[in-house]
Design a protein around this motif. Structure first.
Motif, mmCIF file in Angstrom:
data_model
loop_
_atom_site.group_PDB
_atom_site.id
_atom_site.type_symbol
_atom_site.label_atom_id
_atom_site.label_comp_id
_atom_site.label_asym_id
_atom_site.label_seq_id
_atom_site.Cartn_x
_atom_site.Cartn_y
_atom_site.Cartn_z
ATOM 1 N N GLN A 309 18.933 -8.488 -0.678
ATOM 2 C CA GLN A 309 18.853 -7.050 -0.978
ATOM 3 C C GLN A 309 17.686 -6.434 -0.227
ATOM 4 O O GLN A 309 16.633 -7.064 -0.059
ATOM 5 C CB GLN A 309 18.676 -6.814 -2.487
ATOM 6 N N CYS A 310 17.858 -5.204 0.227
ATOM 7 C CA CYS A 310 16.803 -4.505 0.961
ATOM 8 C C CYS A 310 15.640 -4.197 0.028
ATOM 9 O O CYS A 310 15.836 -3.664 -1.077
ATOM 10 C CB CYS A 310 17.367 -3.212 1.559
ATOM 11 N N LEU A 311 14.436 -4.519 0.465
ATOM 12 C CA LEU A 311 13.233 -4.287 -0.336
ATOM 13 C C LEU A 311 12.377 -3.210 0.314
ATOM 14 O O LEU A 311 12.161 -3.208 1.524
ATOM 15 C CB LEU A 311 12.404 -5.576 -0.440
ATOM 16 N N MET A 312 11.889 -2.295 -0.516
ATOM 17 C CA MET A 312 10.994 -1.242 -0.046
ATOM 18 C C MET A 312 9.640 -1.424 -0.733
ATOM 19 O O MET A 312 9.543 -1.437 -1.958
ATOM 20 C CB MET A 312 11.570 0.140 -0.374
ATOM 21 N N GLY A 313 8.600 -1.616 0.065
ATOM 22 C CA GLY A 313 7.259 -1.867 -0.455
ATOM 23 C C GLY A 313 6.420 -2.465 0.663
ATOM 24 O O GLY A 313 6.520 -2.067 1.810
ATOM 25 N N GLY A 314 5.577 -3.428 0.321
ATOM 26 C CA GLY A 314 4.824 -4.148 1.341
ATOM 27 C C GLY A 314 3.531 -3.492 1.770
ATOM 28 O O GLY A 314 2.837 -4.013 2.645
ATOM 29 N N MET A 315 3.183 -2.340 1.174
ATOM 30 C CA MET A 315 1.885 -1.711 1.447
ATOM 31 C C MET A 315 1.178 -1.521 0.094
ATOM 32 O O MET A 315 1.217 -0.452 -0.498
ATOM 33 C CB MET A 315 2.077 -0.367 2.162
ATOM 34 N N PRO A 316 0.551 -2.572 -0.423
ATOM 35 C CA PRO A 316 -0.055 -2.505 -1.759
ATOM 36 C C PRO A 316 -1.148 -1.440 -1.857
ATOM 37 O O PRO A 316 -1.923 -1.236 -0.910
ATOM 38 C CB PRO A 316 -0.639 -3.907 -1.960
ATOM 39 N N ILE A 317 -1.196 -0.790 -3.011
ATOM 40 C CA ILE A 317 -2.194 0.255 -3.260
ATOM 41 C C ILE A 317 -3.610 -0.274 -3.033
ATOM 42 O O ILE A 317 -4.473 0.439 -2.501
ATOM 43 C CB ILE A 317 -2.048 0.804 -4.696
ATOM 44 N N GLU A 318 -3.853 -1.528 -3.389
ATOM 45 C CA GLU A 318 -5.218 -2.063 -3.239
ATOM 46 C C GLU A 318 -5.637 -2.145 -1.773
ATOM 47 O O GLU A 318 -6.829 -2.020 -1.460
ATOM 48 C CB GLU A 318 -5.351 -3.424 -3.916
ATOM 49 N N TYR A 319 -4.671 -2.333 -0.877
ATOM 50 C CA TYR A 319 -4.996 -2.333 0.551
ATOM 51 C C TYR A 319 -5.090 -0.905 1.092
ATOM 52 O O TYR A 319 -5.926 -0.616 1.947
ATOM 53 C CB TYR A 319 -3.959 -3.133 1.339
#
Length: 375
Positions: A309-319
């Motif tokens: 399934q396509c995932l959208m994310g990978g840029m964590p708020i902490e970074y």
């Protein structure tokens, strides 16, 4: 192929697990563009003045130039809320936050009425609780504020496509029948309902399923190709359910929505709030490439658990908000190089709403790297 079509293809490729030229990137932000703006406007000012809010949003678009935008400006229309004297939304300029105070909008005794006469219940019960001392003068002021915002949002959407050459994200927000009950009853009351009135809740859900599926079919049969997905669903109410409750009350309807959209060749856009990894066994039942899931958890771990399934994310708020610029770029580089050609859309892992959810230099550096990294 023009820039809009090039960007649209990036998303289509990611959704269908074809290798895109580069990883597409989505802005996932509500109030943060106001806090990042060079206007230095307060939240209450921007959210009371549509012209200012719209100006700030175009500033945000032109500074960062994302491939798409998950949120339109004006999630909170303070001018409309003030006209109706709504108390459960609190604007705090000192802390730079907007918060909701949970309020019971429907009592347990009213659940049968909600099952049988939802519209009547809303207008005779919910409206009077949500809006104190409602009268025609307040309604007129609220309508005027709402009309200005709606017309403005249509203008922004048109400009995003025609001026900034970016596809849109969320055409229509669907709501699982259980989420509607969750919203009206509140977390504590809803949790008690699940224990004390499960049969009644099931009757409510069953009564609404035909309308939900009919709506999904209408959307798929009349697609708007400006959008990445034809329907979006925000999932939160599931977070208070145990596994058996989830399997009985949530999953059948959710699965029917996904499978119906898949029949037409479309993916459901899903914002899964809270832990996804504990429900992975259920998601394995769904057709491959039938979802675009906005995830909060570690994208590497979820990709291992959910490979199709396509995932959208990978840029964590902490970074985005707390790391150094170098650390931020190193992390997004790891995501792009290891997962980029495998059904991935880059975005903040949570909606950027607070001041420290992002630093301008971090976001610009991460975007620069991702846009220039060819797969």
């Amino acid at each position: 192929m023009d820039k809009f079509q090039e960007r649209k293809k990036l998303f289509d490729d990611a959704l269908n697990f074809r290798k895109p030229d580069r990883v597409p990137i989505v802005a996932n932000a509500t109030s943060w563009p106001i806090l990042d703006s060079d206007t230095h406007a307060k939240l209450s000012e921007a959210l009371s003045d549509w012209e200012l809010n719209e100006k700030i949003y175009y500033e945000f678009i032109e500074r960062y130039d994302f491939d798409s935008y998950s949120q339109m400006p004006g999630r909170y229309n303070k001018k409309m809320l003030d006209a109706l004297e709504v108390k459960e939304v609190v604007f705090d300029d000192e802390r730079k936050t907007v918060n909701w105070i949970e309020t019971e909008m429907m009592t347990a005794d009213e659940l049968p009425m909600y099952r049988d006469r939802r519209t009547e219940l809303y207008w005779t019960k919910v409206v009077s609780r949500r809006y104190s001392d409602i009268n025609m003068e307040k309604l007129v002021k609220a309508y005027q504020a709402d009309r200005i915002q709606r017309e403005g949002q249509q203008r922004v959407a048109k400009n995003i496509v025609e001026k900034y050459h970016a596809p849109l994200q969320r055409r229509t927000n669907l709501q699982h029948p259980l989420e509607m009950i969750f919203e009206l009853r509140g977390i504590k009351n809803f949790s008690m309902d699940m224990r004390r009135r499960p049969e009644l809740l099931q009757e409510i859900i069953d009564a609404q399923i035909p309308d939900v599926i009919s709506h999904v079919r209408q959307l798929c049969e009349n697609p708007d190709e400006r959008y990445i997905t034809q329907a979006f669903l925000g999932a939160l109410g599931h977070s208070v359910l145990n596994e058996k409750q989830f399997e009985k009350f949530y999953w059948p309807t959710f699965k029917a929505i996904v499978e119906t959209m898949h029949e037409y060749g479309y993916q459901l856009g899903l914002q899964w709030q809270a832990v996804l990894s504990s429900r992975i066994d259920f998601f394995e039942e769904l057709p491959k490439h039938s979802l675009k899931i906005e995830i909060e958890e570690d994208i590497f771990e979820i990709r291992k658990l959910l490979p199709d399934q396509c995932l959208m994310g990978g840029m964590p708020i902490e970074y985005l908000g707390s790391a150094t610029k170098e650390e931020a770029v190193d992390y997004v580089k790891k995501v792009v190089t290891e997962l980029g050609g495998n059904g991935i859309i880059l975005a903040a892992n949570k909606t950027m709403a607070f001041e420290h959810d992002g630093k301008r230099e971090n976001l610009l550096a991460m975007l620069e790297f991702a846009k220039n990294y060819k797969l």
